[in-house]
Design a protein around this motif. Structure first.
Motif, PDB file in Angstrom:
ATOM      1  N   LEU A   1       3.449 -10.513  15.040  1.00  0.00           N
ATOM      2  CA  LEU A   1       3.510 -11.505  16.155  1.00  0.00           C
ATOM      3  C   LEU A   1       2.212 -11.668  16.753  1.00  0.00           C
ATOM      4  CD1 LEU A   1       5.243 -13.041  18.269  1.00  0.00           C
ATOM      5  CD2 LEU A   1       5.446 -10.789  19.754  1.00  0.00           C
ATOM      6  N   TRP A   2       1.442 -10.800  17.080  1.00  0.00           N
ATOM      7  CA  TRP A   2       0.074 -11.076  17.268  1.00  0.00           C
ATOM      8  C   TRP A   2      -0.735 -11.993  16.468  1.00  0.00           C
ATOM      9  CZ3 TRP A   2      -4.948 -10.216  15.988  1.00  0.00           C
ATOM     10  CH2 TRP A   2      -6.038 -10.370  16.808  1.00  0.00           C
ATOM     11  N   VAL A   3      -0.636 -11.784  15.052  1.00  0.00           N
ATOM     12  CA  VAL A   3      -1.258 -12.606  13.884  1.00  0.00           C
ATOM     13  C   VAL A   3      -0.815 -13.996  14.054  1.00  0.00           C
ATOM     14  CG1 VAL A   3      -1.657 -13.087  11.504  1.00  0.00           C
ATOM     15  CG2 VAL A   3      -1.942 -10.521  12.575  1.00  0.00           C
ATOM     16  N   VAL A   4       0.608 -14.190  13.968  1.00  0.00           N
ATOM     17  CA  VAL A   4       1.094 -15.584  14.081  1.00  0.00           C
ATOM     18  C   VAL A   4       0.617 -16.332  15.409  1.00  0.00           C
ATOM     19  CG1 VAL A   4       3.106 -16.874  14.606  1.00  0.00           C
ATOM     20  CG2 VAL A   4       3.079 -15.155  12.760  1.00  0.00           C
ATOM     21  N   ASN A   5       0.515 -15.624  16.773  1.00  0.00           N
ATOM     22  CA  ASN A   5       0.128 -16.253  17.823  1.00  0.00           C
ATOM     23  C   ASN A   5      -1.192 -16.549  17.777  1.00  0.00           C
ATOM     24  OD1 ASN A   5       2.736 -16.213  18.990  1.00  0.00           O
ATOM     25  ND2 ASN A   5       2.422 -14.504  20.297  1.00  0.00           N
TER      26      ASN A   5
ATOM     27  N   THR B   1       7.975 -24.167   3.841  1.00  0.00           N
ATOM     28  CA  THR B   1       7.117 -23.073   4.451  1.00  0.00           C
ATOM     29  C   THR B   1       5.994 -23.612   4.860  1.00  0.00           C
ATOM     30  OG1 THR B   1       8.662 -21.501   3.651  1.00  0.00           O
ATOM     31  CG2 THR B   1       6.539 -20.578   4.499  1.00  0.00           C
ATOM     32  N   SER B   2       5.618 -23.427   5.943  1.00  0.00           N
ATOM     33  CA  SER B   2       3.959 -23.957   6.540  1.00  0.00           C
ATOM     34  C   SER B   2       3.291 -22.954   6.752  1.00  0.00           C
ATOM     35  CB  SER B   2       4.145 -24.773   7.653  1.00  0.00           C
ATOM     36  OG  SER B   2       4.790 -24.250   8.924  1.00  0.00           O
ATOM     37  N   LEU B   3       3.651 -21.547   7.154  1.00  0.00           N
ATOM     38  CA  LEU B   3       2.861 -20.654   7.395  1.00  0.00           C
ATOM     39  C   LEU B   3       3.653 -19.234   6.872  1.00  0.00           C
ATOM     40  CD1 LEU B   3       0.211 -18.986   8.975  1.00  0.00           C
ATOM     41  CD2 LEU B   3       2.106 -19.125  10.916  1.00  0.00           C
ATOM     42  N   VAL B   4       2.694 -18.556   6.271  1.00  0.00           N
ATOM     43  CA  VAL B   4       3.212 -16.959   5.665  1.00  0.00           C
ATOM     44  C   VAL B   4       2.182 -16.157   6.467  1.00  0.00           C
ATOM     45  CG1 VAL B   4       3.650 -15.551   4.107  1.00  0.00           C
ATOM     46  CG2 VAL B   4       4.390 -17.914   3.560  1.00  0.00           C
ATOM     47  N   VAL B   5       2.537 -14.891   7.040  1.00  0.00           N
ATOM     48  CA  VAL B   5       1.809 -13.872   7.476  1.00  0.00           C
ATOM     49  C   VAL B   5       2.575 -12.711   7.130  1.00  0.00           C
ATOM     50  CG1 VAL B   5       1.095 -12.696   9.678  1.00  0.00           C
ATOM     51  CG2 VAL B   5       0.942 -15.070   9.636  1.00  0.00           C
ATOM     52  N   ALA B   6       1.861 -11.650   6.391  1.00  0.00           N
ATOM     53  CA  ALA B   6       2.344 -10.499   5.925  1.00  0.00           C
ATOM     54  C   ALA B   6       1.429  -9.364   6.560  1.00  0.00           C
ATOM     55  CB  ALA B   6       2.539 -10.502   4.390  1.00  0.00           C
ATOM     56  N   VAL B   7       2.045  -8.354   6.821  1.00  0.00           N
ATOM     57  CA  VAL B   7       1.270  -7.188   7.602  1.00  0.00           C
ATOM     58  C   VAL B   7       1.824  -5.910   6.840  1.00  0.00           C
ATOM     59  CG1 VAL B   7       0.386  -8.524   9.567  1.00  0.00           C
ATOM     60  CG2 VAL B   7       2.359  -7.131   9.713  1.00  0.00           C
TER      61      VAL B   7
ATOM     62  N   SER C   1       0.880  -1.175   0.070  1.00  0.00           N
ATOM     63  CA  SER C   1       0.024   0.127  -0.098  1.00  0.00           C
ATOM     64  C   SER C   1       1.010   1.329   0.029  1.00  0.00           C
ATOM     65  CB  SER C   1      -0.774  -0.078   1.140  1.00  0.00           C
ATOM     66  OG  SER C   1      -1.577   1.187   1.361  1.00  0.00           O
ATOM     67  N   PRO C   2       0.479   2.274  -0.622  1.00  0.00           N
ATOM     68  CA  PRO C   2       1.097   3.655  -0.654  1.00  0.00           C
ATOM     69  C   PRO C   2       1.144   4.230   0.664  1.00  0.00           C
ATOM     70  CG  PRO C   2      -0.522   3.445  -2.392  1.00  0.00           C
ATOM     71  CD  PRO C   2      -0.634   2.209  -1.811  1.00  0.00           C
ATOM     72  N   ALA C   3       0.378   3.869   1.422  1.00  0.00           N
ATOM     73  CA  ALA C   3       0.250   4.479   2.938  1.00  0.00           C
ATOM     74  C   ALA C   3       1.105   3.733   3.852  1.00  0.00           C
ATOM     75  CB  ALA C   3      -1.135   4.396   3.518  1.00  0.00           C
ATOM     76  N   ALA C   4       1.834   2.351   3.505  1.00  0.00           N
ATOM     77  CA  ALA C   4       2.297   1.426   4.458  1.00  0.00           C
ATOM     78  C   ALA C   4       3.872   1.859   4.421  1.00  0.00           C
ATOM     79  CB  ALA C   4       2.210  -0.048   3.895  1.00  0.00           C
ATOM     80  N   GLY C   5       4.397   2.368   5.494  1.00  0.00           N
ATOM     81  CA  GLY C   5       5.831   2.428   5.448  1.00  0.00           C
ATOM     82  C   GLY C   5       6.676   1.308   5.867  1.00  0.00           C
ATOM     83  N   ALA C   6       5.921   0.121   6.154  1.00  0.00           N
ATOM     84  CA  ALA C   6       6.299  -0.716   6.813  1.00  0.00           C
ATOM     85  C   ALA C   6       5.554  -2.346   6.341  1.00  0.00           C
ATOM     86  CB  ALA C   6       6.596  -1.103   8.440  1.00  0.00           C
ATOM     87  N   VAL C   7       6.337  -3.189   5.756  1.00  0.00           N
ATOM     88  CA  VAL C   7       5.706  -4.593   5.722  1.00  0.00           C
ATOM     89  C   VAL C   7       6.733  -5.759   6.317  1.00  0.00           C
ATOM     90  CG1 VAL C   7       5.258  -5.924   3.749  1.00  0.00           C
ATOM     91  CG2 VAL C   7       4.752  -3.726   3.262  1.00  0.00           C
ATOM     92  N   ASN C   8       5.828  -6.315   7.066  1.00  0.00           N
ATOM     93  CA  ASN C   8       6.498  -7.367   7.835  1.00  0.00           C
ATOM     94  C   ASN C   8       6.030  -8.649   7.441  1.00  0.00           C
ATOM     95  OD1 ASN C   8       7.490  -9.048   9.918  1.00  0.00           O
ATOM     96  ND2 ASN C   8       7.401  -7.496  11.348  1.00  0.00           N
ATOM     97  N   VAL C   9       7.012  -9.574   7.042  1.00  0.00           N
ATOM     98  CA  VAL C   9       6.663 -10.898   6.325  1.00  0.00           C
ATOM     99  C   VAL C   9       7.104 -11.914   7.448  1.00  0.00           C
ATOM    100  CG1 VAL C   9       6.575 -12.547   4.490  1.00  0.00           C
ATOM    101  CG2 VAL C   9       6.394 -10.093   4.083  1.00  0.00           C
ATOM    102  N   PHE C  10       6.488 -12.887   8.169  1.00  0.00           N
ATOM    103  CA  PHE C  10       6.894 -13.947   8.734  1.00  0.00           C
ATOM    104  C   PHE C  10       6.832 -15.296   8.001  1.00  0.00           C
ATOM    105  CE2 PHE C  10       5.513 -17.570  11.390  1.00  0.00           C
ATOM    106  CZ  PHE C  10       6.755 -17.594  12.162  1.00  0.00           C
ATOM    107  N   LEU C  11       7.732 -15.986   7.973  1.00  0.00           N
ATOM    108  CA  LEU C  11       7.617 -17.434   7.482  1.00  0.00           C
ATOM    109  C   LEU C  11       7.718 -18.645   8.601  1.00  0.00           C
ATOM    110  CD1 LEU C  11      10.249 -17.025   4.226  1.00  0.00           C
ATOM    111  CD2 LEU C  11       7.606 -16.602   4.480  1.00  0.00           C
TER     112      LEU C  11
END
Length: 150
Positions: free
Chosen positions: A108-112, A89-95, A21-31
């Motif tokens: 972290l909250w989403v993964v938990n 990879t069994s799980l991908v979470v991106a925010v 998103s143009p409004a996002a200054g951070a993208v965090n990806v968990f594998l």
């Protein structure tokens, strides 16, 4: 939002693109990746099973809660089923959101929450046996330190 339970390999790039998103200054990806040992045993491979429509409904609810709670621009949750070898990879979470701190806290909250609430079952297979592992405690899920969660 991108929400999927599938037996196909997961793509971190697809998840990151989905939350861009143009409004996002951070993208965090968990594998979440299959490791070669757990609880002192050598893991040969894992088998994940799920009721996809039920799991996807709960994953969507988690994503919507995360958007409201952390002010996210986007959220993607992908979970793999079937046989997974060590290193897969069994799980991908991106925010994505405006700032990095919130992206880490939200990820972290989403993964938990996925581990706690989503009906996905994991069987560990070792050289000398196998076992269906149930619940976050069996997975070694640790609570976030007070400074990492809301």
């Amino acid at each position: 939002m991108l929400i999927r339970v599938t037996d196909a390999p997961l793509s971190a790039d697809e998840a990151a693109r989905a939350v861009a998103s143009p409004a996002a200054g951070a993208v965090n990806v968990f594998l979440g990746v299959v490791r070669n040992s757990n609880l002192g045993r050598a893991v040969s491979y894992l088998v994940y099973d799920a009721y996809p429509s039920m799991a996807e409904r709960e994953m969507l609810a988690i994503a919507e809660e995360a958007k409201a709670r952390f002010g996210l621009e986007g959220c993607a949750i992908l979970h793999r089923t079937g046989r997974l070898e060590v290193g897969e990879t069994s799980l991908v979470v991106a925010v994505s959101c405006g700032h990095r701190r919130e992206s880490y806290e939200a990820g972290l909250w989403v993964v938990n929450e996925v581990k706690r609430r989503v009906p996905v079952w994991k069987k560990e297979v070792w050289e000398d046996g196998e076992e269906w592992i149930e619940g976050p405690e069996s997975l070694g899920l640790q609570q976030a330190p007070a400074s990492m969660g809301p």
